[in-house]
Design a protein around this motif. Structure first.
Motif, PDB file in Angstrom:
ATOM      1  N   ASP A 156      32.856  63.549  22.527  1.00  0.00           N
ATOM      2  CA  ASP A 156      33.613  62.657  23.408  1.00  0.00           C
ATOM      3  C   ASP A 156      33.418  63.036  24.878  1.00  0.00           C
ATOM      4  N   MET A 157      33.376  64.332  25.171  1.00  0.00           N
ATOM      5  CA  MET A 157      33.171  64.778  26.554  1.00  0.00           C
ATOM      6  C   MET A 157      31.775  64.389  27.052  1.00  0.00           C
ATOM      7  N   LYS A 158      30.769  64.564  26.202  1.00  0.00           N
ATOM      8  CA  LYS A 158      29.408  64.191  26.596  1.00  0.00           C
ATOM      9  C   LYS A 158      29.298  62.686  26.823  1.00  0.00           C
ATOM     10  N   ILE A 159      29.916  61.913  25.962  1.00  0.00           N
ATOM     11  CA  ILE A 159      29.876  60.463  26.107  1.00  0.00           C
ATOM     12  C   ILE A 159      30.628  60.022  27.352  1.00  0.00           C
ATOM     13  N   ALA A 160      31.759  60.666  27.646  1.00  0.00           N
ATOM     14  CA  ALA A 160      32.516  60.330  28.863  1.00  0.00           C
ATOM     15  C   ALA A 160      31.691  60.647  30.100  1.00  0.00           C
ATOM     16  N   ARG A 161      30.974  61.773  30.086  1.00  0.00           N
ATOM     17  CA  ARG A 161      30.109  62.141  31.223  1.00  0.00           C
ATOM     18  C   ARG A 161      28.968  61.127  31.378  1.00  0.00           C
ATOM     19  N   ALA A 162      28.355  60.751  30.265  1.00  0.00           N
ATOM     20  CA  ALA A 162      27.274  59.768  30.318  1.00  0.00           C
ATOM     21  C   ALA A 162      27.785  58.426  30.829  1.00  0.00           C
ATOM     22  N   GLN A 163      28.971  58.019  30.385  1.00  0.00           N
ATOM     23  CA  GLN A 163      29.547  56.755  30.852  1.00  0.00           C
ATOM     24  C   GLN A 163      29.849  56.809  32.346  1.00  0.00           C
ATOM     25  N   PHE A 164      30.350  57.954  32.828  1.00  0.00           N
ATOM     26  CA  PHE A 164      30.613  58.118  34.253  1.00  0.00           C
ATOM     27  C   PHE A 164      29.325  57.971  35.057  1.00  0.00           C
TER      28      PHE A 164
END
Length: 135
Positions: free
Chosen positions: A40-48
């Protein structure tokens, strides 16, 4: 048959996901919580990053850099080709001159001193040693 298997497999995975989320919401726990949190953290960073990147400028930069690299490689290849042709023509002219002049090439005569030899004669080892010691 392959399409049917693919569709059934996709439906099975979707319903499995729904059952898993239902089970987790009723129990209040998550399976593989640590791994899922990291994901979830990696996906949130990628989305940002996706939301905040200026895609037009990025595309222009990548295009410009790629074209410069391609132009440099083409120019370098052309230069290498021209130099190889130049070497070939130089050898051909030398061979033709040798044939025409009977084997004599223009250049320093045998036994004639070169530019370096008189300077080397004047240079003494003692001068070098004195200079390095600072005398």
């Amino acid at each position: 048959m392959t399409h049917l298997i693919s569709i059934l497999l996709a439906c099975l995975l979707f319903f499995g996901f729904l059952l898993l989320t239902l089970y987790e919401s009723r129990r209040g726990t998550r399976f593989f919580a640590g791994y899922r949190y990291k994901l979830d953290m990696k996906i949130a960073r990628a989305q940002f990053l996706i939301d905040h990147i200026d895609w037009g400028a990025f595309t222009a930069h990548v295009t410009r850099t790629s074209l410069q690299t391609v132009a440099h490689d083409i120019t370098h290849g052309t230069l290498l080709f021209v130099r190889s042709v130049e070497r070939f023509l130089t050898r051909a002219v030398r061979a033709l001159r040798t044939r025409r002049d009977g084997g004599a090439l223009d250049g320093p005569k045998a036994g004639a001193p070169t530019i370096v030899e008189p300077a080397a004669r004047r240079l003494r080892v003692g001068d070098i040693i004195r200079r390095t010691k600072g005398e």
